[in-house]
Design an enzyme around this catalytic site. Structure first.
Site, PDB file in Angstrom:
ATOM      1  N   GLU A 191      39.985  54.799 -33.389  1.00 30.84           N
ATOM      2  CA  GLU A 191      40.406  55.368 -34.674  1.00 30.84           C
ATOM      3  C   GLU A 191      41.574  54.584 -35.253  1.00 30.84           C
ATOM      4  OE1 GLU A 191      39.888  57.001 -31.876  1.00 30.84           O
ATOM      5  OE2 GLU A 191      38.980  58.978 -32.218  1.00 30.84           O
ATOM      6  N   GLU A 215      45.898  68.756 -23.048  1.00 30.48           N
ATOM      7  CA  GLU A 215      45.539  67.467 -22.445  1.00 30.48           C
ATOM      8  C   GLU A 215      46.218  67.364 -21.075  1.00 30.48           C
ATOM      9  OE1 GLU A 215      44.370  63.639 -24.835  1.00 30.48           O
ATOM     10  OE2 GLU A 215      46.457  63.396 -24.246  1.00 30.48           O
ATOM     11  N   GLY A 265      51.096  59.363 -23.569  1.00 25.00           N
ATOM     12  CA  GLY A 265      50.952  59.452 -25.028  1.00 25.00           C
ATOM     13  C   GLY A 265      51.533  60.746 -25.585  1.00 25.00           C
ATOM     14  N   ARG A 266      51.229  61.873 -24.929  1.00 26.35           N
ATOM     15  CA  ARG A 266      51.678  63.170 -25.453  1.00 26.35           C
ATOM     16  C   ARG A 266      53.140  63.459 -25.137  1.00 26.35           C
ATOM     17  NH1 ARG A 266      47.835  63.274 -21.660  1.00 26.35           N
ATOM     18  NH2 ARG A 266      48.204  64.294 -19.658  1.00 26.35           N
ATOM     19  N   LYS A 301      49.773  53.296 -27.953  1.00 24.45           N
ATOM     20  CA  LYS A 301      50.237  52.832 -26.640  1.00 24.45           C
ATOM     21  C   LYS A 301      49.370  51.659 -26.171  1.00 24.45           C
ATOM     22  CE  LYS A 301      50.898  54.538 -21.953  1.00 24.45           C
ATOM     23  NZ  LYS A 301      50.857  55.665 -21.044  1.00 24.45           N
ATOM     24  N   HIS A 303      48.777  87.973 -41.606  1.00 22.24           N
ATOM     25  CA  HIS A 303      47.757  88.403 -42.556  1.00 22.24           C
ATOM     26  C   HIS A 303      46.413  87.758 -42.273  1.00 22.24           C
ATOM     27  CE1 HIS A 303      50.774  90.531 -44.886  1.00 22.24           C
ATOM     28  NE2 HIS A 303      51.574  89.555 -44.466  1.00 22.24           N
ATOM     29  N   LYS A 318      34.237  59.037 -25.666  1.00 22.52           N
ATOM     30  CA  LYS A 318      34.543  57.718 -26.252  1.00 22.52           C
ATOM     31  C   LYS A 318      33.460  56.713 -25.871  1.00 22.52           C
ATOM     32  CE  LYS A 318      39.626  57.797 -25.852  1.00 22.52           C
ATOM     33  NZ  LYS A 318      40.768  57.114 -25.241  1.00 22.52           N
TER      34      LYS A 318
HETATM   35  O1  F6P Z   1      42.771  60.873 -26.570  1.00 26.56           O
HETATM   36  C1  F6P Z   1      43.332  60.254 -25.473  1.00 26.56           C
HETATM   37  C2  F6P Z   1      44.572  59.503 -25.778  1.00 26.56           C
HETATM   38  O2  F6P Z   1      44.680  58.541 -24.780  1.00 26.56           O
HETATM   39  C3  F6P Z   1      45.827  60.360 -25.832  1.00 26.56           C
HETATM   40  O3  F6P Z   1      46.285  60.685 -24.589  1.00 26.56           O
HETATM   41  C4  F6P Z   1      46.720  59.469 -26.610  1.00 26.56           C
HETATM   42  O4  F6P Z   1      47.856  60.132 -27.063  1.00 26.56           O
HETATM   43  C5  F6P Z   1      45.786  59.005 -27.687  1.00 26.56           C
HETATM   44  O5  F6P Z   1      44.542  58.850 -27.036  1.00 26.56           O
HETATM   45  C6  F6P Z   1      46.174  57.755 -28.410  1.00 26.56           C
HETATM   46  O6  F6P Z   1      46.243  56.657 -27.557  1.00 26.56           O
HETATM   47  P1  F6P Z   1      46.976  55.335 -28.010  1.00 26.56           P
HETATM   48  O7  F6P Z   1      48.394  55.647 -28.263  1.00 26.56           O
HETATM   49  O8  F6P Z   1      46.797  54.378 -26.879  1.00 26.56           O
HETATM   50  O9  F6P Z   1      46.305  54.841 -29.269  1.00 26.56           O
END
Ligand code: F6P
Length: 558
Positions: free
Chosen positions: A225, A366, A280-281, A219, A397, A517
């Site tokens: 990452e 979240e 995002g979620r 987003k 199990h 972060k």
């Molecule tokens: O970990 C926080 C967060 O902002 C989530 O809410 C989101 O889904 C994820 O990081 C990834 O964010 P982005 O889509 O901006 O890379």
């Protein structure tokens, strides 16, 4: 700090949870209900199973094995009314900025609205934009599926790698697994999320770059990452194909940040946009779902959206007593507040839903893992429970022992489908027999008398006794299809909404992920700098434990 007034929603005028009459009444009521056993409740009411079952929009929702009476439900529904749930639902659909701390509207429901609907954000109807992006995605998905889109060296794309994390990974990954049965099998799909290089290395080790397309989903297009993995992927492609120009044919993006996407080298024509009113979620049915659409095709993707939409409409219009997500959310509130339940287990008896619990963890935790109300005060009650789970029958199990005989109360959601997607012998009947058996065993248990009657010696009887009275919901649908999946996900989305509304928290921000972060950014340059001597390594100004950990890492790393 400025002393501006905080933005308000309809929830701001609602009394704090503990002051709402229905909450107080529930407190008293639950003190009595706690002592009732499901054995007794079922014995007293032969119709209970039917009375506490709701069938709507293709889902059969049996909530009779909960520790409730009609009075419990009446009070929970009153609590929903007194909590402003109706107004809050209307506010979400009307595009009000109910994500107060980020001052955003919350319109994932617009992502699945049919073309002829209107949903407004700041006076702009967003539905045409949504369909514009869906059409663009569909065109691209067909090009990939049909082989018209060629890689830089002229090869057909046979591998799709989704790079993203959190909502930009879990949704697409879960949906790919869930709908694999409907997917185009000559395309390989992989998902890279972790900044641990192993994730990328393993995802690409047996793939040919000439046939590989990366979808960078983010987003913000700034997430550490995702950007790290995207740059590594870029190097991998450029190295294999020997030309920077290859990037344009092997990378597309789903993002809200056009400038940064273009800076990365992705042609804006190959960027699929979405909007800041999609959390995002809550984004797997936006452009973030591009990999899903490539896997199952645009038509089935639209069926999935129709499933979401059916649940949205049900949530928006059904009276609360017949409203699936409202009931589900209220039951979660009940156990959390009055039964000291800390967790909810989600147990899908469907192998294709193997990543569904992982997906739900972000959606639920979240969203509702907050301890501050919209008014900025600390809550004096429990909020979001821990969601977890595994597909059945595997979990039986492993951890079910604790659910049956441990000291903790764990409400369970069992999810099953009537028709098997892969009918093999009597596998499916065995699978479903286990769903029914587990819910039955949890509710009714096995009394010492029953245990004794089978000849179990007295000393062993306590170990073989099951107290029972352990609550569960059972959700049945006819078959796992794209549409059912959409309906099921929206069920949980709106259950989360219901819970967050009762608790008066902002279910749509995520400030809790920030601090870690920021601290990681600070630590990154403090790790080993090989060009410097030991004595010249950057000074450490953390607490003494963190300093020692970094020093230990440095010394071994060198
Ligand atoms: O970990 C926080 C967060 O902002 C989530 O809410 C989101 O889904 C994820 O990081 C990834 O964010 P982005 O889509 O901006 O890379």
């Amino acid at each position: 700090m400025t002393t501006q007034q905080p933005p308000r929603t309809s929830l701001h005028s609602i009394a704090p949870l503990r002051n709402r009459p229905a909450f107080k009444a529930l407190e008293e009521h639950c003190a009595k209900v706690r002592n009732l056993h499901l054995r007794q409740l079922f014995a007293e009411d032969p119709e209970r199973g039917e009375r506490f079952t709701l069938e709507a929009i293709g889902l059969y929702f049996d909530y009779s094995k909960n520790r409730i009476t009609s009075e419990t439900i009446r009070l929970l529904l009153e609590l929903a009314e007194q909590s402003g749930l109706r107004q809050h639902i209307d506010a979400m659909f009307a595009g009000e900025k109910i994500n107060v701390t980020e001052q955003r509207s919350v319109l994932h429901v617009a992502l699945r609205a049919p073309k002829d609907e209107q949903i407004f954000d700041d006076g702009v109807d967003v539905v045409p934009e949504v369909h514009g992006v869906l059409d663009k995605m569909a065109k691209f998905a067909e090009q990939i599926r049909g082989g018209a889109w060629k890689g830089y060296a002229g090869h057909r794309i046979r591998n799709i790698i989704n790079i993203g994390i959190g909502g930009s990974d879990l949704g697409p990954m879960m949906a790919y697994e869930a709908l694999k049965y409907y997917s185009q099998r000559d395309i390989t799909f992989r998902f890279v999320s972790n900044v641990d290089g192993t994730d990328f290395a393993e995802a690409t080790r047996d793939l040919n770059a000439e046939e590989t397309l990366f979808i960078v989903c983010s987003k913000t297009f700034t997430t550490l990452e995702t950007m790290t993995n995207a740059h590594t992927a870029r190097e991998w492609v450029v190295k294999a194909l020997g030309d920077e120009k290859a990037v344009a044919r092997h990378f597309v993006a789903a993002s809200t940040n056009t400038a940064t996407v273009e800076k990365f080298g992705i042609d804006a024509a190959n960027m699929f946009g979405f909007w800041d009113w999609v959390g995002g979620r809550y984004s797997m049915d936006s452009a973030i779902g591009l990999s899903t659409m490539i896997a199952i095709g645009p038509e089935q993707f639209r069926e999935m959206l129709a499933g979401f939409h059916t649940m949205d409409e049900h949530f928006r219009t059904a009276p609360f007593e017949g409203n699936l997500p409202v009931l589900m959310g209220l039951l979660a509130v009940l156990y959390n507040a009055f039964f000291d339940a800390q967790t909810v287990a989600v147990l899908p008896y469907e192998q294709y839903l193997n990543r569904f619990p992982a997906y739900l963890q972000q959606l639920t935790m979240e969203s509702n893992g907050k301890h501050v109300t919209l008014q900025g005060t600390r809550v004096d009650y429990q909020t979001g429970p821990i969601y977890w789970g595994e597909p059945g029958t595997n979990g039986q199990h492993s951890f079910y022992q604790l659910i049956h005989q441990g000291t903790k109360l764990i409400p369970c959601d069992f999810i099953g489908f009537v028709q098997a997607l892969n009918p093999l012998g009597n596998h499916h009947d065995l699978l479903l027999a286990n769903v029914f058996a587990q819910a039955e065993a949890l509710a009714f248990g096995r009394t010492p008398e029953e245990v004794g009657a089978d000849g179990t010696p007295e000393w062993l009887a306590p170990h073989r006794t099951f107290e029972g009275n352990r609550p569960s919901n059972t959700i049945l649908a006819e078959r796992l299809t794209p549409k059912t999946l959409g309906t099921l996900i929206a069920l949980y989305e709106h259950s989360v909404f219901t819970q967050g509304t009762i608790w008066q928290i902002d279910s749509f921000d995520q400030w809790g992920v920030e601090l870690g972060k920021v601290l990681a950014e600070r630590i990154i340059p403090e790790l080993v700098r090989p060009e410097l001597d030991n004595a010249d390594q950057p000074p450490l100004k953390h607490d003494n434990s963190t300093n020692a950990l970094i020093r230990h890492y440095r010394s071994l790393r060198r």
